[in-house]
Scaffold this motif. Structure first.
Motif, short mmCIF file in Angstrom:
data_model
loop_
_atom_site.label_atom_id
_atom_site.label_comp_id
_atom_site.label_asym_id
_atom_site.label_seq_id
_atom_site.Cartn_x
_atom_site.Cartn_y
_atom_site.Cartn_z
N ASP A 177 -7.56 9.20 -3.91
CA ASP A 177 -7.06 8.30 -4.95
C ASP A 177 -7.22 6.83 -4.53
O ASP A 177 -6.33 6.02 -4.74
CB ASP A 177 -5.59 8.63 -5.26
CG ASP A 177 -5.17 8.01 -6.59
OD1 ASP A 177 -6.05 7.74 -7.42
OD2 ASP A 177 -3.96 7.76 -6.76
N LEU A 178 -8.35 6.51 -3.93
CA LEU A 178 -8.57 5.16 -3.42
C LEU A 178 -8.85 4.20 -4.59
O LEU A 178 -9.74 4.46 -5.42
CB LEU A 178 -9.74 5.14 -2.45
CG LEU A 178 -9.89 3.87 -1.64
CD1 LEU A 178 -8.79 3.77 -0.60
CD2 LEU A 178 -11.26 3.81 -0.97
N THR A 179 -8.09 3.13 -4.64
CA THR A 179 -8.22 2.16 -5.73
C THR A 179 -8.28 0.76 -5.13
O THR A 179 -7.52 0.45 -4.21
CB THR A 179 -7.04 2.28 -6.70
OG1 THR A 179 -7.11 3.57 -7.33
CG2 THR A 179 -7.08 1.21 -7.78
N VAL A 208 -5.76 -2.87 -1.82
CA VAL A 208 -6.28 -1.50 -1.73
C VAL A 208 -5.11 -0.52 -1.75
O VAL A 208 -4.14 -0.72 -1.02
CB VAL A 208 -7.10 -1.30 -0.44
CG1 VAL A 208 -7.68 0.11 -0.39
CG2 VAL A 208 -8.23 -2.33 -0.36
N SER A 209 -5.20 0.51 -2.58
CA SER A 209 -4.14 1.53 -2.57
C SER A 209 -4.76 2.91 -2.51
O SER A 209 -5.97 3.07 -2.65
CB SER A 209 -3.26 1.37 -3.81
OG SER A 209 -4.04 1.52 -4.97
N GLY A 210 -3.92 3.91 -2.30
CA GLY A 210 -4.42 5.26 -2.05
C GLY A 210 -4.45 5.49 -0.55
O GLY A 210 -3.87 4.73 0.21
N ASP A 240 -5.11 7.14 9.67
CA ASP A 240 -5.02 6.30 8.48
C ASP A 240 -5.64 4.94 8.75
O ASP A 240 -5.39 4.32 9.77
CB ASP A 240 -3.54 6.15 8.09
CG ASP A 240 -3.40 5.46 6.76
OD1 ASP A 240 -4.42 5.33 6.05
OD2 ASP A 240 -2.28 5.05 6.43
N VAL A 241 -6.47 4.49 7.84
CA VAL A 241 -7.18 3.23 8.01
C VAL A 241 -6.42 2.08 7.37
O VAL A 241 -6.49 0.94 7.81
CB VAL A 241 -8.59 3.35 7.38
CG1 VAL A 241 -9.26 2.00 7.23
CG2 VAL A 241 -9.46 4.29 8.20
N LEU A 242 -5.69 2.39 6.31
CA LEU A 242 -5.15 1.31 5.48
C LEU A 242 -3.78 0.81 5.92
O LEU A 242 -3.32 -0.20 5.40
CB LEU A 242 -5.06 1.77 4.01
CG LEU A 242 -6.40 2.18 3.39
CD1 LEU A 242 -6.20 2.65 1.96
CD2 LEU A 242 -7.39 1.03 3.41
N THR A 243 -3.15 1.46 6.89
CA THR A 243 -1.83 1.01 7.33
C THR A 243 -1.93 -0.41 7.87
O THR A 243 -2.89 -0.75 8.56
CB THR A 243 -1.29 1.91 8.46
OG1 THR A 243 -1.66 3.24 8.16
CG2 THR A 243 0.20 1.79 8.60
N ASP A 244 -0.93 -1.22 7.58
CA ASP A 244 -0.94 -2.61 8.02
C ASP A 244 -1.01 -2.73 9.54
O ASP A 244 -1.65 -3.61 10.07
CB ASP A 244 0.29 -3.35 7.51
CG ASP A 244 0.04 -3.90 6.12
OD1 ASP A 244 -1.15 -4.10 5.80
OD2 ASP A 244 1.01 -4.13 5.38
N GLY A 245 -0.32 -1.83 10.23
CA GLY A 245 -0.22 -1.97 11.68
C GLY A 245 -1.46 -1.52 12.44
O GLY A 245 -1.55 -1.76 13.63
N MET A 251 0.82 -1.20 0.00
CA MET A 251 0.00 0.00 0.00
C MET A 251 0.86 1.26 0.00
O MET A 251 1.75 1.39 0.81
CB MET A 251 -0.86 0.01 1.25
CG MET A 251 -2.24 -0.51 0.98
SD MET A 251 -3.09 -0.80 2.52
CE MET A 251 -2.92 -2.55 2.69
N SER A 252 0.60 2.16 -0.91
CA SER A 252 1.40 3.36 -0.96
C SER A 252 0.74 4.43 -0.10
O SER A 252 -0.48 4.59 -0.08
CB SER A 252 1.51 3.85 -2.40
OG SER A 252 0.29 4.39 -2.82
N ILE A 253 1.56 5.11 0.64
CA ILE A 253 1.03 6.16 1.52
C ILE A 253 1.53 7.50 1.02
O ILE A 253 2.72 7.78 1.05
CB ILE A 253 1.51 5.96 2.98
CG1 ILE A 253 1.34 4.51 3.42
CG2 ILE A 253 0.85 6.93 3.91
CD1 ILE A 253 -0.08 4.10 3.69
N HIS A 254 0.65 8.34 0.53
CA HIS A 254 1.04 9.68 0.17
C HIS A 254 0.99 10.53 1.44
O HIS A 254 0.08 10.38 2.23
CB HIS A 254 0.06 10.29 -0.83
CG HIS A 254 -0.18 9.42 -2.00
ND1 HIS A 254 0.71 9.29 -3.02
CD2 HIS A 254 -1.22 8.61 -2.30
CE1 HIS A 254 0.22 8.45 -3.92
NE2 HIS A 254 -0.94 8.02 -3.49
#
Lengths: 270, 274
Positions: A24-26, A77-79, A87-92, A1-4
């Motif tokens: 930019d959620l994909t 999921v990216s963006g 942040d919701v998408l971080t692995d941790g 997952m890329s984090i801007h």
């Protein structure tokens, strides 16, 4: 997952009015994009309707918010997606804590095959509420909030699967709000219900203004107009779903800016 | 004309299956009933099994089964849970485990017997014993148990898992409070099928638990299971047919009971799933 690193999503300066922000959620399933480049900001306490034809990524979008996407093999999921600045998408990030802050109601009511009481008791216990009286209090409050308390007060220990379709769905809503979430995701919650049960659930959503941030996927445009203050239109473009227009519900239905929205809300497409 | 022929062939084949079943049961009943009595069930064998009963044999069979199921059940349950709930995170390992189970399920029982003898009896030094026999049977029952339990877990509707995840339930709570209770009838059915297979097993036991027909004193004693007893009376003991048939009748009755119980469970399970 890329984090801007974008100024709006840093924890130091949370934007108080924003409950949810997607940039930019994909979403890709086995490498194929199902939802591409969604930018959406949702205000705290608002009701947002997600409309558009089937297969254009509305459910995928909801599934990102409470990371149900993790359950789907091959889903990527990216963006960025932030919930009250986090942040919701971080692995941790703590998945269980996230899912307690973000409740979800499914298209098909899915109460646990347990008693009505245990349906709420089990998640509350898991939530760490040791006191039985506190759990009982939350159970009663949640069932009252969904208008189910009077209907089930004398049969709390009966199987939940014995309830009618509308009652089951309200039980699932009670199960979600008993955990005191900030956000409720509703994926076509009324598609299997009769008009009477649908009206009961729409009444609930009306009562939630300012209390929960609601995102509701619906194929019923009249319902979207009735319950939401904002509407987001999803459409299929270049083989993947994307957000084509977003705005206040009244304005969007009265004067759609995007041609596909105009056709869709007029019933000419979709 | 061709339709009629194929219909006749199909009915004929089905009839033959029924006839074979009836003949087998009838034959065992016909020859076994005269030797069967309460005394036969509660007395020890005498004169190499020609006289006396099968009490020590039944006891040994129960011990061997208990060890087989006691070992296979936790192992099989854990494997099925891993395959159904966690395995997708390591698809390669999952594939290997599935493949291993398929191979295990297809291995002839005589090979299990040789393996059991080499591994449990010789390498682990357990000798010809109830323990060696029970553990060998556990290896045989394992694939059935895993497959049936796994099917039960997979039959749990996806909505239930989604609901549990969306409520923030941990995987352990989801498993112990929701998935396993839902899969319990399948687990019981798998256990019964495993018992059925273990009960009927002869070849694997000849090399592992042995022939001794005395009352077993501990799990380290050699003991004779019912199926081995029947084999011995039929093949090695002239004049043992009468008691052999009576023993066979007991075995067939036990297996029929287990089959009926499995069917009843499976029906109840299908009803609860719909």
């Amino acid at each position: 997952m890329s984090i801007h690193s974008l100024p709006t999503t840093t924890c130091a300066e949370p934007v108080p009015q924003t409950a949810l922000q997607a940039l930019d959620l994909t979403v890709r399933y086995r490498g194929r994009a199902a939802l591409r480049g969604v930018n959406l900001t949702v205000a705290d306490g608002s009701v947002t309707a997600l409309i558009g034809p089937s297969g254009c990524g509305k459910t995928s979008f909801l599934n990102c918010i409470n990371r149900m996407t993790d359950l789907i093999a091959g889903c990527e999921v990216s963006g960025t997606l932030s919930l009250f600045g986090e942040d919701v998408l971080t692995d941790g990030s703590n998945l269980l804590a996230l899912r307690r802050r973000v409740g979800m109601i499914f298209q098909r009511a899915n109460p646990f095959p347990l008693s009505i009481r245990r349906n709420l008791d089990l998640p509350l216990r898991e939530y760490g509420i040791r006191s039985a009286s506190e759990r009982a209090g939350r159970l009663e409050q949640a069932l009252r909030d969904v208008g189910l308390w009077r209907e089930v007060i004398d049969r709390l220990d009966d199987p939940a699967l014995a309830l009618s379709g509308g009652q089951r769905q309200r039980l699932c809503i009670a199960r979600a709000i008993a955990l005191e979430p900030q956000v409720l995701l509703m994926d076509e919650p009324c598609s299997g219900l009769d008009p009477h049960a649908t009206a009961a659930i729409e009444d609930l959503i009306h009562g939630w203004h300012g209390r929960y941030t609601v995102l509701i996927v619906t194929h019923n445009l009249a319902q979207a107009r009735r319950v939401s203050d904002h509407t987001a239109v999803f459409w299929l473009q270049d083989g993947a779903g994307t957000l084509v227009e977003h705005g206040p519900t009244g304005a969007l239905f009265a004067a759609p800016r995007h041609p596909v929205t105009a056709d869709y809300v007029a019933g000419r497409a979709g | 004309m061709r339709d009629r022929l194929s219909a006749v062939a199909a009915w004929g084949a089905a009839g033959m299956v029924l006839a074979a079943f009836a003949w087998l049961i009838g034959d065992v009943l016909w020859r076994g009933l005269p030797g069967l009595s309460w005394q036969f069930l509660v007395s020890a064998p005498a004169d190499a099994g020609r006289a006396g009963g099968i009490a020590s044999i039944l006891l040994a069979t129960v011990w061997i089964l208990a060890i087989a199921i006691g070992t296979a059940l936790p192992l099989g349950l854990a494997t099925a849970v891993w395959l159904a709930e966690f395995g997708h995170r390591q698809p390669r390992l999952q594939g290997h485990v599935n493949h291993a189970l398929d191979v295990l399920a297809g291995v002839p029982s005589i090979v299990f017997g040789l393996f059991g003898n080499a591994f449990f009896a010789v390498t682990l030094g357990l000798g010809f014993s109830i323990l060696s026999g029970g553990l060998t049977l556990a290896c045989m029952a394992l694939p059935i148990l895993v497959r049936v339990t796994g099917a039960g877990l997979q039959a749990v509707p996806a909505e239930l898992r989604q609901g549990a995840a969306a409520c923030g339930l941990t995987q352990w709570t989801t498993l112990s409070r929701l998935l396993l209770p839902a899969a319990l009838p399948a687990l019981l059915a798998g256990t019964l099928l495993g018992i059925g297979r273990a009960l009927a097993e002869t070849a694997a036991l000849i090399f592992t638990s042995g022939y001794v027909d005395r009352y077993p004193g501990s799990v380290f004693d050699s003991a004779r299971a019912l199926s081995v007893h029947i084999y011995d009376l039929a093949m090695n003991v002239p004049g043992g047919e009468r008691n052999g048939y009576a023993s066979a009748l007991v075995l067939v009755a036990l297996i029929l009971c287990i089959n009926l119980a499995t069917h009843a469970l499976a029906r109840g399970w299908q009803r609860s799933m719909s």
